[in-house]
Structures are given as C-alpha cells and as structure tokens.
Design a protein around this motif. Structure first.
Motif, PDB file in Angstrom:
ATOM      1  N   GLY A 201       0.825  -1.200   0.000  1.00  0.00           N
ATOM      2  CA  GLY A 201       0.000   0.000   0.000  1.00  0.00           C
ATOM      3  C   GLY A 201       0.858   1.249   0.000  1.00  0.00           C
ATOM      4  O   GLY A 201       2.049   1.201  -0.323  1.00  0.00           O
ATOM      5  N   PRO A 202       0.253   2.351   0.399  1.00  0.00           N
ATOM      6  CA  PRO A 202       0.924   3.640   0.263  1.00  0.00           C
ATOM      7  C   PRO A 202       1.943   3.909   1.356  1.00  0.00           C
ATOM      8  O   PRO A 202       1.929   3.311   2.419  1.00  0.00           O
ATOM      9  CB  PRO A 202      -0.237   4.625   0.413  1.00  0.00           C
ATOM     10  N   ASP A 203       2.790   4.887   1.036  1.00  0.00           N
ATOM     11  CA  ASP A 203       3.635   5.506   2.047  1.00  0.00           C
ATOM     12  C   ASP A 203       2.881   6.727   2.556  1.00  0.00           C
ATOM     13  O   ASP A 203       2.428   7.569   1.761  1.00  0.00           O
ATOM     14  CB  ASP A 203       4.949   5.934   1.391  1.00  0.00           C
ATOM     15  N   THR A 204       2.703   6.822   3.841  1.00  0.00           N
ATOM     16  CA  THR A 204       2.137   7.994   4.516  1.00  0.00           C
ATOM     17  C   THR A 204       0.904   8.541   3.783  1.00  0.00           C
ATOM     18  O   THR A 204      -0.176   7.962   3.896  1.00  0.00           O
ATOM     19  CB  THR A 204       3.238   9.066   4.686  1.00  0.00           C
ATOM     20  N   ASP A 205       1.055   9.628   3.039  1.00  0.00           N
ATOM     21  CA  ASP A 205      -0.137  10.287   2.468  1.00  0.00           C
ATOM     22  C   ASP A 205      -0.148  10.172   0.942  1.00  0.00           C
ATOM     23  O   ASP A 205      -0.663  11.069   0.256  1.00  0.00           O
ATOM     24  CB  ASP A 205      -0.188  11.761   2.895  1.00  0.00           C
ATOM     25  N   ASP A 206       0.363   9.081   0.418  1.00  0.00           N
ATOM     26  CA  ASP A 206       0.361   8.882  -1.030  1.00  0.00           C
ATOM     27  C   ASP A 206      -1.028   8.323  -1.433  1.00  0.00           C
ATOM     28  O   ASP A 206      -1.197   7.112  -1.631  1.00  0.00           O
ATOM     29  CB  ASP A 206       1.491   7.925  -1.426  1.00  0.00           C
ATOM     30  N   TYR A 207      -1.973   9.228  -1.550  1.00  0.00           N
ATOM     31  CA  TYR A 207      -3.353   8.800  -1.824  1.00  0.00           C
ATOM     32  C   TYR A 207      -3.510   8.295  -3.258  1.00  0.00           C
ATOM     33  O   TYR A 207      -4.394   7.477  -3.536  1.00  0.00           O
ATOM     34  CB  TYR A 207      -4.331   9.948  -1.521  1.00  0.00           C
ATOM     35  N   GLU A 208      -2.638   8.767  -4.143  1.00  0.00           N
ATOM     36  CA  GLU A 208      -2.694   8.295  -5.531  1.00  0.00           C
ATOM     37  C   GLU A 208      -2.412   6.789  -5.575  1.00  0.00           C
ATOM     38  O   GLU A 208      -3.027   6.045  -6.349  1.00  0.00           O
ATOM     39  CB  GLU A 208      -1.663   9.060  -6.371  1.00  0.00           C
ATOM     40  N   TRP A 209      -1.467   6.359  -4.745  1.00  0.00           N
ATOM     41  CA  TRP A 209      -1.128   4.929  -4.725  1.00  0.00           C
ATOM     42  C   TRP A 209      -2.361   4.113  -4.304  1.00  0.00           C
ATOM     43  O   TRP A 209      -2.732   3.118  -4.942  1.00  0.00           O
ATOM     44  CB  TRP A 209       0.041   4.678  -3.768  1.00  0.00           C
ATOM     45  N   THR A 210      -2.997   4.557  -3.233  1.00  0.00           N
ATOM     46  CA  THR A 210      -4.166   3.816  -2.736  1.00  0.00           C
ATOM     47  C   THR A 210      -5.248   3.762  -3.808  1.00  0.00           C
ATOM     48  O   THR A 210      -5.826   2.701  -4.082  1.00  0.00           O
ATOM     49  CB  THR A 210      -4.717   4.501  -1.467  1.00  0.00           C
ATOM     50  N   ASP A 211      -5.503   4.901  -4.412  1.00  0.00           N
ATOM     51  CA  ASP A 211      -6.569   4.969  -5.409  1.00  0.00           C
ATOM     52  C   ASP A 211      -6.273   4.027  -6.580  1.00  0.00           C
ATOM     53  O   ASP A 211      -7.124   3.252  -7.018  1.00  0.00           O
ATOM     54  CB  ASP A 211      -6.717   6.416  -5.897  1.00  0.00           C
ATOM     55  N   THR A 212      -5.027   4.074  -7.071  1.00  0.00           N
ATOM     56  CA  THR A 212      -4.697   3.288  -8.261  1.00  0.00           C
ATOM     57  C   THR A 212      -4.703   1.797  -7.960  1.00  0.00           C
ATOM     58  O   THR A 212      -5.251   0.995  -8.727  1.00  0.00           O
ATOM     59  CB  THR A 212      -3.318   3.717  -8.804  1.00  0.00           C
TER      60      THR A 212
ATOM     61  N   ALA B 275     -11.289   6.243   3.227  1.00  0.00           N
ATOM     62  CA  ALA B 275     -12.348   6.854   2.402  1.00  0.00           C
ATOM     63  C   ALA B 275     -12.132   6.481   0.933  1.00  0.00           C
ATOM     64  O   ALA B 275     -13.094   6.183   0.216  1.00  0.00           O
ATOM     65  CB  ALA B 275     -12.349   8.363   2.589  1.00  0.00           C
ATOM     66  N   ILE B 276     -10.877   6.462   0.490  1.00  0.00           N
ATOM     67  CA  ILE B 276     -10.609   6.053  -0.905  1.00  0.00           C
ATOM     68  C   ILE B 276     -10.961   4.572  -1.074  1.00  0.00           C
ATOM     69  O   ILE B 276     -11.591   4.172  -2.054  1.00  0.00           O
ATOM     70  CB  ILE B 276      -9.127   6.306  -1.259  1.00  0.00           C
ATOM     71  N   MET B 277     -10.566   3.771  -0.110  1.00  0.00           N
ATOM     72  CA  MET B 277     -10.883   2.335  -0.199  1.00  0.00           C
ATOM     73  C   MET B 277     -12.396   2.124  -0.243  1.00  0.00           C
ATOM     74  O   MET B 277     -12.891   1.248  -0.963  1.00  0.00           O
ATOM     75  CB  MET B 277     -10.263   1.591   0.990  1.00  0.00           C
ATOM     76  N   ASP B 278     -13.128   2.946   0.499  1.00  0.00           N
ATOM     77  CA  ASP B 278     -14.600   2.807   0.522  1.00  0.00           C
ATOM     78  C   ASP B 278     -15.200   2.938  -0.874  1.00  0.00           C
ATOM     79  O   ASP B 278     -16.215   2.306  -1.174  1.00  0.00           O
ATOM     80  CB  ASP B 278     -15.224   3.885   1.424  1.00  0.00           C
ATOM     81  N   THR B 279     -14.583   3.767  -1.716  1.00  0.00           N
ATOM     82  CA  THR B 279     -15.193   3.971  -3.042  1.00  0.00           C
ATOM     83  C   THR B 279     -15.082   2.700  -3.897  1.00  0.00           C
ATOM     84  O   THR B 279     -15.918   2.468  -4.756  1.00  0.00           O
ATOM     85  CB  THR B 279     -14.546   5.158  -3.803  1.00  0.00           C
ATOM     86  N   TYR B 280     -14.072   1.887  -3.650  1.00  0.00           N
ATOM     87  CA  TYR B 280     -13.924   0.640  -4.421  1.00  0.00           C
ATOM     88  C   TYR B 280     -14.410  -0.576  -3.641  1.00  0.00           C
ATOM     89  O   TYR B 280     -14.645  -1.634  -4.213  1.00  0.00           O
ATOM     90  CB  TYR B 280     -12.448   0.422  -4.795  1.00  0.00           C
ATOM     91  N   ASP B 281     -14.505  -0.409  -2.340  1.00  0.00           N
ATOM     92  CA  ASP B 281     -14.780  -1.551  -1.457  1.00  0.00           C
ATOM     93  C   ASP B 281     -15.705  -1.077  -0.333  1.00  0.00           C
ATOM     94  O   ASP B 281     -15.310  -1.012   0.828  1.00  0.00           O
ATOM     95  CB  ASP B 281     -13.435  -2.058  -0.897  1.00  0.00           C
ATOM     96  N   PRO B 282     -16.946  -0.732  -0.701  1.00  0.00           N
ATOM     97  CA  PRO B 282     -17.834  -0.162   0.323  1.00  0.00           C
ATOM     98  C   PRO B 282     -18.151  -1.140   1.449  1.00  0.00           C
ATOM     99  O   PRO B 282     -18.482  -0.719   2.554  1.00  0.00           O
ATOM    100  CB  PRO B 282     -19.094   0.216  -0.468  1.00  0.00           C
ATOM    101  N   LYS B 283     -18.011  -2.445   1.169  1.00  0.00           N
ATOM    102  CA  LYS B 283     -18.325  -3.418   2.234  1.00  0.00           C
ATOM    103  C   LYS B 283     -17.133  -3.656   3.164  1.00  0.00           C
ATOM    104  O   LYS B 283     -17.185  -4.482   4.058  1.00  0.00           O
ATOM    105  CB  LYS B 283     -18.750  -4.746   1.597  1.00  0.00           C
ATOM    106  N   LYS B 284     -16.057  -2.940   2.910  1.00  0.00           N
ATOM    107  CA  LYS B 284     -14.845  -3.043   3.755  1.00  0.00           C
ATOM    108  C   LYS B 284     -14.322  -4.473   3.826  1.00  0.00           C
ATOM    109  O   LYS B 284     -13.904  -4.966   4.872  1.00  0.00           O
ATOM    110  CB  LYS B 284     -15.101  -2.490   5.160  1.00  0.00           C
ATOM    111  N   GLU B 285     -14.317  -5.142   2.675  1.00  0.00           N
ATOM    112  CA  GLU B 285     -13.749  -6.498   2.649  1.00  0.00           C
ATOM    113  C   GLU B 285     -12.234  -6.467   2.699  1.00  0.00           C
ATOM    114  O   GLU B 285     -11.590  -7.423   3.118  1.00  0.00           O
ATOM    115  CB  GLU B 285     -14.205  -7.227   1.379  1.00  0.00           C
TER     116      GLU B 285
END
Ligand code: AHR
Length: 525
Positions: A229-240, A313-323
């Motif tokens: 996953g990401p380093d610290t606040d690399d939100y682009e990594w999480t999103d991609t 919050a980014i994960m929620d957009t792809y994984d709303p059920k928090k799997e």
C-alpha cells in the motif's frame, strides 16, 4: 486584603497550572466493532540486531535458548500475547531468496538492503516458524516481488504449505518439518514504490494481479493476501491499486472458476513512521530531547488518524463493504542513530515512545472496522522496539509496557468514548491533551485506557458513564520522572507500570486523575 487576594489568585493559577479538568462520556451499552487482536502485531526484519542476537543466538550459544531462539525474548513476548509477526522485511523481503535459508547447508549471502551486511541465513523459514510457534503468534510472510519471481514465490508457498506427500512437502519434511505450516497472511512485495522496485502504482497493480494468483496455500486455511500500500499520504497509490487490483477485469472472469465478487486482495498495507518533525532530516535524538520535540512527536503520531481516515475513504469507493483491510504493517518512531550506539536502526525507547504507542493504538481502535492488522516496527533492537538486548542481557521498553497494559483490548469490542480535553500547548504547537479508548471483552469486562499527552500538567478526566454499575476499580499506570526517561541494562525498571488508585466513582461519574505524561488502563468491574 490585597495581599490575600493576590495569594488566592496565585494559588488558583498554580492549581490551574497543575491540573486541567477535562470531561467526556463513555457508553458501555453500545459495543461497536471488534478490535482485532492482530492490530497488536509486530514486525521483524533482518536488519541490525533485530534477528541475529535479538531473537536468534544459535544452538551453541551460552545464552539460554530453545533450538537457537533465545528464551528470555520468547518469555517476554509470550507475556504480551503477540498475535502475528511480519517477516522477513521490510526492504529485506524484496532482497530475500528463501532457498538460501532452508536445508542443512546454509551459505551466507549479502543483505544489500542494509549496508551489505553478511546474512548468514541461519534464521530461515523453519526457524521463523519455530519462533512464532514458541511465542504463540501467527506468521505473516512477505514474498519477494522486487527481485524475485512469481515462480520463486509460488515455490515458497508450496514449500511451506503443501502436504508431505508432494515434492515440496517432502523436501520440507527432509528438512525437519513434516506437517505443513498454517500460513494465514502473505504480503506481496514491500514498499514497491521505494526500496521494493521503485514502481509506479499502475505497474505494481498489474504485477500484483499476476503474483496473487499463484500465492496460494496448498493445505489449511487460505492465506489472506496483503498488497503493498501507500507511504504515509500517497493517496494516488491507494486509489490506483484499489482501482486496478481489487477486482477481476470486467468480462474476463469465468463465473465457473472464480467468485468474481471476491476482491483480489484481502489487505492493503500502509507505512507511516513517527518522526519528531513532519519530515526526514534534522536532528532527532531518541533521548536527551526537549519539550518541543516531545509535542511535535505527539503531533506527528496523531497524524495517523488523518491518514487512516483518508486512505479508508478512498478504499470505501472501491470496497464499500470493507472487505479489504487496511494493514498498517510498519509504524512507529524513527530517530537518529545513537552516538556510539549500535548500527542498524537501534534506538533507545523512552516515555515519549510509550505515549506514541498509546495514541496510535487508540487511533487503530477508532478505525477498527477497516484497520484489522498492524505491525509495529520493529520487535527487538530496531526502531520502536519492545525489547532491547545486549549480549546475554535483555530489557523491555516503555513501548512494551503499553502493549502489556493494552492487552485487555485485544479482541474486545470498542465502546463509544468521547473526550473533551483542553489542548496541550507548547510554543506554537497544540495537540489534544488526552487521548483514550474503551472496550468490552467477551466476558463483559469493560476497560478504559487514557493517555495524558501533556508533558507538564496533570489532567483530571471526568467521564459520564452510561450503563456501568459503579464498582471496584483496578488500574495500571505508566509514567516516569522525565519526558525521556527510559530503561537501560543497568536500570531496567525506570519506566515500569504500577498500580493506579487515583480513580473514583461518584454516582455514574468516573473521575480519573492522570499524572502528566502518563498512560492508564482501568478495569471498571
Ligand atoms: O523498518 C525499516 C524499513 O523501513 C523497512 O525495511 C522498510 O520497509 C521501511 O522503509
């Protein structure tokens, strides 16, 4: 009269200086998410004295050991119920070729991640599995994606988990272990944006998709797969990575062979280190620091809340059920090398580290729905360690004591706790004065942990408690005379828990007197 008024004003000011009155609420009737015991996980890497000396001394060592693993370290770790251990790295994971560490003939190799140190390979898969069995934890093994191949990773999975009547299982049996090991967690690369391959997130996501298909277990439970996953606040990594690696490609899925609704990853890691300032560089000693470094370290530790919230919050957009879990598999403080101290990210551990641990664990509890594993970096002799060793000597650190005090929250259900605490200020910095958490365990026992971040002032916290019957209170307190108090091999108990008696009920109001710079855990039954 004027003198008396001035004296009273001074007395009031002094009282104000010494005790802040903070308030809050606790509702024991509304248990929330389970605080997974795995958030109390730890991380061990072949780095400095983390493995060699810290855990492994070899069967010929005069240091008491069981099959080469030191007994004092095992006993200390068993006491705090470590649930899971991540190994072999870190950067080293993407440098590690597992075949070097199995079988009777172990050849040394080079640890190019850490100063080209000679890696003797005496501590390999069998020794790691023995270690986690000795301490009662589960293994979380990181597969080499950076310099390894899908084939190498698959062969390791087969070696660890295939039955003994297969070729990989038979090889394992010849090396001393007939039964396959249970492998509940597998990591796919480490910091692939950095030491693990300097990849762009798209590249990692594509490689992840291929690797994950072959990193199966061949007996026992399925391994949960944890992507870099990401380093610290690399939100682009999480999103991609969430966008490209969570699911099968649309229209490319055979519903007969696969369950297309199941994510391709079970966890996404997050790495975040608490530096005393917000960036690398500067002078940040592990001890001998002032209050500015104390408060800025607290501020940095509290950033974990923002990071976890935004990544979730980014994960929620792809994984709303928090799997998919957010797995914070590297966290902790990172200071300068100690002058004259050992190499290999060895650092002393002070009361400041204890507060960082408490604050961070409280944040993980707050996000228990998504943060389902975390691994502090690292277990022994490296960074924010639980344990420090010096040859045959061993001490436990202030951080260890927080993990000890917080054991009661492992596997318990979080309870709603609100705190309205006056800020603690120093210079131009301010942080909330008190951080806390509460939970109820499976036997109905309620525990509250409170941390006073204020380096100088005591805090009186008054909680309105809903649902609990006032009864006997039992507590443990961790504090020390100075902000950089620490344990040493000569004085190993400068920072150690003691019984806490400064809490009382009045009707449904619970008042807790927190000394400055302290952590308290209270049992309300
Ligand atoms: O924990 C020390 C190092 O920090 C790890 O090897 C790496 O993953 C991170 O950058």
């Amino acid at each position: 009269m004027k003198v008396l008024a001035a004296t009273l004003a001074l007395a009031a000011a002094v009282a104000h200086v010494h005790v802040h009155a903070d308030t809050g609420t606790l509702n024991t009737t509304a248990p929330g998410a389970v605080i997974r015991k795995e958030v109390y996980g730890q991380f061990v890497e072949h780095l400095g004295r983390g493995v060699y000396e810290g855990i492994w001394v070899g069967t010929d060592s005069p240091i008491p050991n069981t099959r080469g693993i030191r007994d004092d370290v095992v006993a200390a770790l068993r006491r705090i119920k470590v649930p899971v251990v991540r190994w072999p790295g870190g950067c080293f994971a993407d440098d590690y070729h597992w075949r070097h560490g199995v079988g009777p003939q172990r050849q040394p190799s080079i640890n190019s991640s850490w100063s080209n140190a000679i890696e003797p390979n005496s501590f390999g898969t069998h020794e790691f599995m023995d270690f986690v069995e000795q301490i009662g934890a589960a293994p979380y093994v990181g597969v080499n994606m950076g310099s390894g191949s899908v084939e190498e990773g698959q062969a390791w999975m087969q070696y660890m988990t295939a039955p003994a009547n297969t070729a990989p299982g038979a090889e394992r049996a010849r090396n001393g272990r007939t039964e396959p090991w249970a492998l509940p967690y597998v990591g796919v690369g480490n910091e692939s944006w950095g030491c693990g391959g300097h990849m762009y997130p798209e590249e990692y996501a594509h490689r992840y998709r291929q690797f994950q298909g072959y990193l199966k277990t061949y007996s026992g439970p399925k391994a949960l797969k944890i992507a870099t996953g990401p380093d610290t606040d690399d939100y682009e990594w999480t999103d991609t990575v969430m966008k490209l690696a969570t699911r099968f490609r649309p229209n490319a899925t055979s519903p007969i062979l696969y369950a297309p609704t199941k994510p391709l990853l079970d966890g996404l890691s997050l790495h975040f280190y608490t530096l005393p300032s917000n960036r690398w560089g500067g002078v940040h000693p592990a001890r001998g620091f002032g209050e500015a470094a104390w408060i800025s370290t607290m501020k940095r530790a509290l950033l974990m809340d923002e990071l976890v919230s935004k990544h979730s919050a980014i994960m929620d957009t792809y994984d709303p059920k928090k799997e998919v879990a957010l797995v914070v598999d590297e966290w902790g403080t990172w200071y300068d090398k100690e002058p004259g101290g050992p190499d290999g990210l060895w650092q002393q551990n002070t009361l400041r580290d204890a507060l960082v641990a408490a604050v961070t664990l409280n944040i993980f509890h707050d996000h228990a729905e998504r943060v389902r594993m975390a691994n502090i970096a690292q277990m022994v002799n490296v960074l924010q360690a639980m344990i420090l060793t010096d040859g045959p000597r061993m001490i436990v650190t202030p951080t260890y004591h927080v993990f000890d005090l917080y054991q009661v929250h492992q596997g318990a259900r979080r309870l709603p706790l609100t705190l309205d605490a006056a800020p603690y200020r120093f210079g131009d910095m301010a942080v909330p004065g008190v951080s806390g958490t509460a939970s109820v365990d499976s036997s109905g026992r309620t525990h509250v942990s409170l941390a006073n971040l204020d380096a100088r002032q005591a805090r009186r916290v008054t909680l309105q408690v809903q649902g609990a019957k006032p009864g006997p209170l039992r507590g443990q307190l961790l504090t020390a005379p100075a902000i950089d108090s620490h344990n040493s091999f000569e004085t190993p108990a400068v920072v150690a828990p003691r019984a806490f008696t400064d809490a009382r009920w009045s009707g449904n109001t619970l008042t807790v007197e927190l000394p400055a710079r302290s952590v308290v855990t209270l049992a309300l039954h």
